[in-house]
Motif scaffolding. Structure first.
Motif, PDB file in Angstrom:
ATOM      1  N   HIS A   3      48.936   9.909  -8.147  1.00 40.50           N
ATOM      2  CA  HIS A   3      49.944   9.245  -8.968  1.00 40.50           C
ATOM      3  C   HIS A   3      51.326   9.611  -8.438  1.00 40.50           C
ATOM      4  CE1 HIS A   3      49.687  13.271 -10.643  1.00 40.50           C
ATOM      5  NE2 HIS A   3      50.970  13.109 -10.882  1.00 40.50           N
ATOM      6  N   ASP A   4      51.360  10.423  -7.358  1.00 38.40           N
ATOM      7  CA  ASP A   4      52.627  10.952  -6.867  1.00 38.40           C
ATOM      8  C   ASP A   4      53.138  10.100  -5.702  1.00 38.40           C
ATOM      9  OD1 ASP A   4      54.663  12.396  -5.663  1.00 38.40           O
ATOM     10  OD2 ASP A   4      53.761  14.323  -6.171  1.00 38.40           O
ATOM     11  N   LEU A   5      54.197   9.346  -5.956  1.00 36.58           N
ATOM     12  CA  LEU A   5      54.729   8.456  -4.928  1.00 36.58           C
ATOM     13  C   LEU A   5      55.270   9.232  -3.739  1.00 36.58           C
ATOM     14  CD1 LEU A   5      56.470   5.987  -7.336  1.00 36.58           C
ATOM     15  CD2 LEU A   5      54.705   5.370  -5.712  1.00 36.58           C
ATOM     16  N   GLY A   6      55.712  10.463  -3.971  1.00 39.88           N
ATOM     17  CA  GLY A   6      56.222  11.298  -2.891  1.00 39.88           C
ATOM     18  C   GLY A   6      55.132  11.627  -1.885  1.00 39.88           C
ATOM     19  N   VAL A   7      53.956  11.981  -2.401  1.00 37.47           N
ATOM     20  CA  VAL A   7      52.834  12.300  -1.528  1.00 37.47           C
ATOM     21  C   VAL A   7      52.465  11.073  -0.693  1.00 37.47           C
ATOM     22  CG1 VAL A   7      50.380  12.869  -1.501  1.00 37.47           C
ATOM     23  CG2 VAL A   7      51.923  14.123  -3.007  1.00 37.47           C
ATOM     24  N   ALA A  50      54.343   8.555   0.155  1.00 36.63           N
ATOM     25  CA  ALA A  50      55.376   8.244   1.145  1.00 36.63           C
ATOM     26  C   ALA A  50      55.185   9.065   2.410  1.00 36.63           C
ATOM     27  CB  ALA A  50      56.765   8.499   0.557  1.00 36.63           C
ATOM     28  N   VAL A  89      53.169   1.149   4.088  1.00 37.46           N
ATOM     29  CA  VAL A  89      53.934   2.098   3.268  1.00 37.46           C
ATOM     30  C   VAL A  89      55.450   1.863   3.312  1.00 37.46           C
ATOM     31  CG1 VAL A  89      53.960   3.943   5.024  1.00 37.46           C
ATOM     32  CG2 VAL A  89      54.150   4.526   2.604  1.00 37.46           C
ATOM     33  N   ARG A  90      56.008   1.637   4.509  1.00 37.27           N
ATOM     34  CA  ARG A  90      57.457   1.457   4.589  1.00 37.27           C
ATOM     35  C   ARG A  90      57.892   0.183   3.880  1.00 37.27           C
ATOM     36  NH1 ARG A  90      60.635   4.151   8.268  1.00 37.27           N
ATOM     37  NH2 ARG A  90      59.586   5.952   9.108  1.00 37.27           N
ATOM     38  N   PHE A 133      57.926   0.645   0.016  1.00 35.72           N
ATOM     39  CA  PHE A 133      59.057   1.381  -0.532  1.00 35.72           C
ATOM     40  C   PHE A 133      60.381   0.648  -0.308  1.00 35.72           C
ATOM     41  CE2 PHE A 133      55.939   4.717  -0.672  1.00 35.72           C
ATOM     42  CZ  PHE A 133      56.340   5.515  -1.725  1.00 35.72           C
ATOM     43  N   LEU A 175      58.402   1.524 -11.209  1.00 35.82           N
ATOM     44  CA  LEU A 175      57.830   2.839 -10.919  1.00 35.82           C
ATOM     45  C   LEU A 175      58.701   3.587  -9.914  1.00 35.82           C
ATOM     46  CD1 LEU A 175      55.259   4.257 -11.857  1.00 35.82           C
ATOM     47  CD2 LEU A 175      54.119   3.426  -9.814  1.00 35.82           C
TER      48      LEU A 175
END
Lengths: 335, 352
Positions: free
Chosen positions: A218-222, A224, A244-245, A248, A259
């Motif tokens: 659920h972690d968008l940082g991970v 990315a 991915v790029r 974002f 989100l």
């Protein structure tokens, strides 16, 4: 990033329902995706969005009943996993398809040594002898960065720290050199500095072993940092899918956009007030005849109540399930 | 830079120690202690939010609970609103409880499943006030409005609410007695991202409206950056760095803070790919047997000989920016970092 090629895993129109006393819960609704060799597919969504249930359905890990797989196909190396039966599936699980769960304490058996648990798949699936399995187990523990591996084979799970336990889980999942590794929130229960260790390990292992990975979080940082491609789930459906790029930089679905705005970061601009997504995620008791996000969406219009949007291509390798077009700020014409 | 002298210290914590005894052997004799909180000092100014961050097991929750005297503390003093509560007996302390409250991490576990929402929220009122039933209900409704709960749900039970709503019930209960100081112990850790933002915004609104002071305990560094005015970083029972928010995130001084910040994944692929990560090796040592010298010396990428023998003292590098690290206390061995730090200090002093 690996491109093209025949997908190792091809999921089409997967539907899973849970039969409960208060009716059917439509946990997974016509989910389709594929996984290319060597690729890391990130799956993002909140709790209840159906991301874990989707992956459990693929490899027959859901208890039936209450779960029931209503339709679709999951093609892995030319076989439909939903049709091949439990015996064949058991052979594939743990050998061709590895699984890492969220909580390493509950998914390791506390009464067996770690060595026993790593050797088990090696002996069952690969037919190794006891001593061969031990040698391989030591290699595996060294591969995932556990110091003094030979001695630690005799230890029990409680003698390992959280991060080390998750390394053991990854070692078990990798034991038979799988083609696909499914990791369900593998770092959620860990501290950030330990999470960073595991993410780094995962990058190394992918370079060395070249397997395809599905990473649920659920972690968008991970996401990315680690994913090649991302699939966003909401209310049991895939609402957006993109490299991915692209995801974002150019999110298309209102849920993805919201989100990305609600998540603060440790660098970059600091906003005075956090953007929120009002309301609650849907309870999936009704058959999906409308967009699951409409009640919380700022752009919903009449059509969203009547129809459930299908996924439409919005760019190269990028699709979204929404009637609204952020570029024109109006309804999308196609579809 | 915030002008510290102009603001009133609402909470003053000095040399707080919270050690838990370990008993073992057949005679259950005392064989050691877990130094969960080991000699920490900090102040919380009126109306501010002090973030307390650290990894699991670093003692941040114990610290929050010790500050509210939910434990009998081992050593040190805690002064809240001018009243020394560190050594006060629990009976006297009870009279002061209304001014300090707590919001817990797990709203599932901290709400009694057999009580209705109205009873949960009015329980502190029954304990500490003489309000009539009518007044009590009016107050409950007022509190439910304040935290954004529909007052028609007053007679429902906690299980009928979602995680975010349950956390709102917990917040309403904490607000019931008009506290000045609230310890929020990981209030959003159990919630989904989209719900976290709702609860954080509610806490900020309430702070503005009621002039509340928060000690916000969290492991989520990005959320703390959003909500806190100043941030304290804990490692193994000690505060290793304490600084105003922007200074801490822009120029972390302690190697642990640097590593911690660099470990947080950024929700932006272009930042992620450029990021220079400090990957710490190994695990946090046990607080019952901390290493000699600096607690962080077993994992520190910049460890020196002195770190393994001498515990560093806390120094103020810039106004309000404190850290406990030998990189900044040693003047005899001039390392590159040291020079940079001193220059930074000089320019800060000139800037004043």
């Amino acid at each position: 990033m690996p491109d093209g090629g025949v997908p190792v895993l091809d999921v089409k129109d997967l539907k899973t329902v849970f039969l409960t006393r208060s009716g059917e819960v439509h946990a997974v609704n016509s989910v389709s995706f594929d996984l290319k060799p060597g690729e890391l597919l990130g799956v993002v969504g909140e709790s209840g969005s159906g991301k874990s249930v989707t992956m459990m359905s693929l490899i027959g890990l859901l208890p039936t009943p209450p779960a029931e797989i209503r339709g679709g196909s999951v093609v892995f190396e030319g076989e439909d996993l939903l049709k091949i039966g439990e015996d064949r599936l058991r052979k594939l699980r743990g050998s061709r398809i590895g699984f890492v769960f969220q909580d390493p304490m509950t998914s390791l058996n506390p009464v067996f040594t770690v060595g026993f648990q790593i050797c088990e798949p090696l002996r069952k699936h690969m037919g190794l002898s006891k001593s061969e399995a031990r040698t391989r187990a030591v290699e595996l523990l060294e591969l995932v960065g556990i110091p003094d591996a030979r001695r630690r084979l005799r230890d029990y799970p409680h003698q390992f720290s959280g991060g080390m336990r998750q390394r053991v889980m990854i070692a078990i999942a990798l034991a038979c050199d799988p083609d696909v590794l499914i990791a369900d929130e593998p770092t959620t229960a860990l501290d950030v500095t330990i999470q960073a260790q595991i993410l780094e390990l995962m990058k190394e292992l992918r370079e060395k072993l070249g397997m395809a990975v599905i990473w649920i979080t659920h972690d968008l940082g991970v996401i990315a940092g680690i994913a090649d491609r991302v699939m966003v789930m909401y209310g049991g459906q895939v609402v957006e899918q993109a490299p991915v790029r692209e995801l974002f930089a150019n999110p298309q679905h209102p849920y993805t956009r919201a989100l990305l705005q609600t998540v603060p970061s440790v660098s970059g601009e600091r906003s005075e007030k956090l953007r929120v997504i009002e309301g609650q995620p849907p309870i999936l008791v009704d058959a999906p005849s409308a967009c699951p996000f409409r009640a919380r969406c700022g752009h919903a219009f009449a059509r969203c109540d009547r129809e459930n949007p299908a996924r439409v291509t919005v760019g190269p390798g990028h699709d979204a399930a929404c009637f609204w077009n952020p570029a024109t700020e109006g309804p999308r014409d196609a579809g | 830079m915030l002008d510290d002298t102009a603001r009133r210290k609402l909470v003053e914590v000095k040399n707080l120690k919270m050690h838990f005894p370990i008993y073992s052997g057949v005679l259950r004799s005392r064989t050691g202690e877990v130094k969960a909180v080991d000699d920490i000092s900090f102040d919380v100014f009126e109306g501010e939010t002090l973030g307390l961050v650290g990894e699991s097991g670093c003692g941040k929750s114990t610290c929050g609970r010790a500050v509210l005297r939910l434990y009998d503390i081992t050593e040190g003093t805690v002064t809240i609103d001018g009243i020394e509560i560190g050594t006060m007996d629990q009976q006297t302390l009870r009279g002061y409880r209304p001014m300090m409250q707590m919001v817990f991490q797990d709203p599932q576990a901290s709400l009694n499943p057999r009580m209705t929402v109205a009873r949960i929220i009015s329980e502190p009122l029954e304990e500490h006030t003489d309000l009539s039933d009518v007044d009590k209900l009016a107050r409950v409704h007022e509190l439910m409005d304040a935290v954004g709960l529909n007052r028609d749900f007053a007679n429902r039970y906690p299980h009928e609410f979602s995680g975010g709503q349950r956390q709102r019930i917990g917040i309403a209960r904490a607000l019931a007695l008009n506290p000045k100081f609230i310890v929020c112990d990981e209030p959003i850790a159990a919630l989904d991202v989209s719900i976290q933002a709702q609860v954080v915004n509610l806490l900020e609104e309430l702070q503005d409206k009621l002039g509340l002071t928060y000690l916000f305990i969290s492991h989520d560094l990005s959320m703390v950056r959003h909500i806190a005015d100043r941030v304290a970083v804990m490692y193994l029972g000690k505060v290793v760095e304490l600084a105003p928010r922007d200074a801490l995130y822009a120029t972390p001084k302690h190697p642990y803070t640097e590593a911690l910040l660099s470990a947080v994944p950024d929700p932006d692929p272009s930042v992620e790919n450029r990021k220079e990560r400090v990957i710490l090796t190994g695990d946090v040592p046990s607080p019952s047997n901390p290493p000699q010298g600096c607690n962080f010396c077993t994992r520190c990428p910049k460890v020196m000989e002195i770190c393994k023998t001498v515990d560093p003292t806390t120094v103020e590098l810039a106004p309000g920016h404190f850290t406990a690290c030998h990189l900044y206390t040693q003047t005899t061995t001039m390392t590159a970092d040291n020079t940079v730090a001193q220059e930074a200090q000089k320019s800060d002093q000139q800037g004043e």
